[in-house]
Design an enzyme around this catalytic site. Structure first.
Site, PDB file in Angstrom:
ATOM      1  N   HIS A   1       0.816  -1.208   0.000  1.00  0.00           N
ATOM      2  CA  HIS A   1       0.000   0.000   0.000  1.00  0.00           C
ATOM      3  C   HIS A   1       0.855   1.265   0.000  1.00  0.00           C
ATOM      4  O   HIS A   1       0.613   2.211   0.748  1.00  0.00           O
ATOM      5  CB  HIS A   1      -0.972  -0.009   1.172  1.00  0.00           C
ATOM      6  CG  HIS A   1      -1.901  -1.190   1.153  1.00  0.00           C
ATOM      7  ND1 HIS A   1      -2.877  -1.357   0.202  1.00  0.00           N
ATOM      8  CD2 HIS A   1      -1.965  -2.286   1.954  1.00  0.00           C
ATOM      9  CE1 HIS A   1      -3.522  -2.491   0.419  1.00  0.00           C
ATOM     10  NE2 HIS A   1      -2.977  -3.087   1.468  1.00  0.00           N
TER      11      HIS A   1
ATOM     12  N   ASN B   1       2.588  11.009   8.636  1.00  0.00           N
ATOM     13  CA  ASN B   1       3.800  11.213   9.424  1.00  0.00           C
ATOM     14  C   ASN B   1       4.623   9.925   9.445  1.00  0.00           C
ATOM     15  O   ASN B   1       4.095   8.864   9.761  1.00  0.00           O
ATOM     16  CB  ASN B   1       3.437  11.597  10.851  1.00  0.00           C
ATOM     17  CG  ASN B   1       2.942  13.021  10.986  1.00  0.00           C
ATOM     18  OD1 ASN B   1       3.555  13.910  10.449  1.00  0.00           O
ATOM     19  ND2 ASN B   1       1.874  13.225  11.737  1.00  0.00           N
TER      20      ASN B   1
END
Length: 547
Positions: free
Chosen positions: A299, A451
């Site tokens: 992914h 992040n």
């Protein structure tokens, strides 16, 4: 001479070719085409240089200037820009007034136009080319002929590339003329060709300053007022990110590898939209390393990455970074795949969807494509060239669509040596082992969605926290992924820590050194936390957000 042909029936789409105009700068295939036309009784009309090439090959052709009664002038700038030439191309065969006009002018219709353009892009790509030299390679007559023929494609065939010549001869052999479908297809290609040509000229001139010296001429602006893009469709994909979305893969014309546009699928079914995204990320990651390296992506995030003394070792360590997530992942390698590496990949219980590498040794290829559980599933992508820090950088700009517009930015490149350019901000500097791991983790962190937090030890990723809304959440996820392997590991963060809670959590997990950009208003608080825990920390001064 046919001056007043019979008007074709409205349902007739097959047009014979009796007269052709040839004016080409690229002489590839010219003689073979002209000979094939001449043998079929087609009268040939050619401009100066093209006619000379035909005469040298023993093929008769009428000179354009003889036909028009006007010699080439202005050093060849004006050759085919003449009413007699364009009237013969633009006349509609089903409009009696057009045919009467040809008769009064003594102009025979032109059924075929073969033109390719001055090599403008090749000229401006040469080092040191001046603006004056570039301008002389802006074709005027060629685009005019092409557009006229393409506009009148109901009756006229236009060819703009030597690769199209065999198809025309096949049409004549099979049908005795050209079909409307053939002419329409070549007209679309012609408009595409002239459109790209004009965009190339515009892009060059936007970046040119005619008042500057030749060294400055042609230097592009960072962001022009208008952005012209051209990509060629490589393939239509089965679907996009989801089955209800249509998708296709387009490439930069003339792109140089190694990249996905130049790679070759050696085995397996066609790549999907998501495969291509993951493979591109894998390539950008593994080309950062000199040593044998491997990564596993899921992914669009690396769940494992490692270096090793051999490629087999690098793969094994990358897969073991997170073996649960690695199942069904995308594997990137920066060396030609050998048998030892292939045998590690096909270990029972492992499954890899795609493998991209600079090549595959024959026995490795056999091992990857003959195992019963693998042969119908794994895709092998061969880059055909070595990859590493010395690979050519990506060309152009990084583009991303938003609704109603387009975002454009430079590609995110890694510092040549982030440790040398960075600075130690804590009381304790990193030791040699930590320095090596910090450099490794920083390169991996660039490929992780923000992040982004990466834990690494001994050249192996042991935990990743990706795509979280809080940097503290990413630290805690990486810590959970790493487990006891976090003890003695280092941490890379793609952006600064806004609070000391991230380093506090890292210290609790066993992290001994941190690399991050710095730049927070609370940097001093974060540095103090690291000093309290005995953690060494390096500021790189460069952020690597990846949204």
């Amino acid at each position: 001479m046919r001056l007043r042909p019979e008007m074709p029936d409205a349902t007739d789409t097959l047009i014979p070719i009796r007269r052709a105009l040839l004016s080409v700068s690229d002489k590839r295939g010219l003689v073979e085409l002209a000979r094939g036309l001449s043998e079929r009784g087609v009268a040939l009309l050619a401009s100066g240089g093209t006619r000379s090439a035909l005469l040298d090959a023993g093929i008769s052709a009428e000179e354009v200037s003889d036909f028009t009664g006007s010699p080439e002038i202005l050093g060849g700038r004006v050759k085919t820009l003449h009413p007699k030439v364009h009237a013969g191309i633009l006349a509609r065969r089903d409009v009696p007034e057009d045919l009467d006009a040809l008769t009064s002018l003594g102009v025979p219709p032109v059924d075929l136009v073969v033109v390719n353009l001055y090599p403008f892009e090749q000229t401006v790509a040469k080092p040191g080319v001046t603006l004056a030299e570039a301008i002389e390679k802006i074709d005027i007559g060629g685009p005019s002929l092409i557009r006229a023929a393409a506009k009148n494609h109901a009756f006229v065939t236009v060819l703009t590339d030597p690769d199209q010549y065999p198809g025309l001869l096949e049409q004549l052999e099979r049908h005795g003329g050209t079909t409307l479908a053939f002419r329409r297809g070549k007209a679309l290609e012609a408009f595409r060709k002239t459109g790209h040509y004009d965009r190339a000229i515009l892009s060059y001139l936007i970046g040119s300053d005619s008042n500057s010296d030749s060294e400055q001429a042609g230097r592009p602006e960072s962001f022009p007022d208008e952005l012209s893009l051209r990509f060629e469709r490589r393939t239509v994909l089965r679907y996009g990110e989801n089955p209800h979305q249509r998708a296709a893969f387009y490439i930069n014309p003339g792109t140089s590898g190694p990249n996905l546009a130049t790679a070759r699928i050696r085995h397996g079914k066609e790549l999907s939209y998501n495969n291509i995204l993951d493979l591109d990320s894998a390539l950008r990651l593994i080309r950062s390393f000199d040593r044998p390296a491997s990564c596993v992506l899921k992914h669009n995030n690396p769940c494992g990455a490692a270096v090793g003394t051999t490629l087999a070792e690098a793969f094994e360590r990358a897969y073991d970074g997170d073996p649960v997530s690695a199942f069904g992942g995308i594997v990137g390698l920066n060396r030609v795949v050998d048998l030892a590496t292939a045998e590690r990949m096909v270990t029972p219980g492992r499954f890899i969807e795609c493998i991209v590498a600079p090549g595959f040794e024959p026995d490795a290829f056999e091992a990857l494509t003959t195992r019963p559980s693998w042969k119908n599933s794994v895709r092998l992508l061969d880059l055909g060239a070595p990859i590493g820090p010395g690979s050519p950088p990506p060309v152009g700009m990084d583009l991303r669509r938003v609704e109603g517009g387009l975002l454009v930015q430079d590609w995110d490149t890694m510092q040549a040596d982030p440790l040398a350019e960075g600075r130690v901000v804590t009381k304790r500097p990193p030791n040699d082992r930590e320095l090596a791991d910090l450099s490794f983790a920083w390169k991996v962190c660039q490929a992780v969605k923000s992040n982004a937090i990466v834990f690494a030890a001994e050249g192996q990723v042991v935990g990743v926290g990706a795509g979280q809304m809080s940097r503290l959440d990413s630290v805690e996820i990486a810590s959970r992924k790493a487990g006891p392997r976090a003890a003695g590991a280092v941490l890379a963060s793609d952006a600064f820590f806004p609070f000391r809670d991230g380093p506090d959590a890292a210290a609790a997990a066993g992290i001994t050194a941190i690399i991050q950009p710095g730049g927070s208003r609370r940097d001093e608080e974060v540095i103090a936390a690291c000093d309290e825990h005995g953690i060494a920390m390096v500021f790189t001064g460069r952020r690597h957000f990846r949204h």
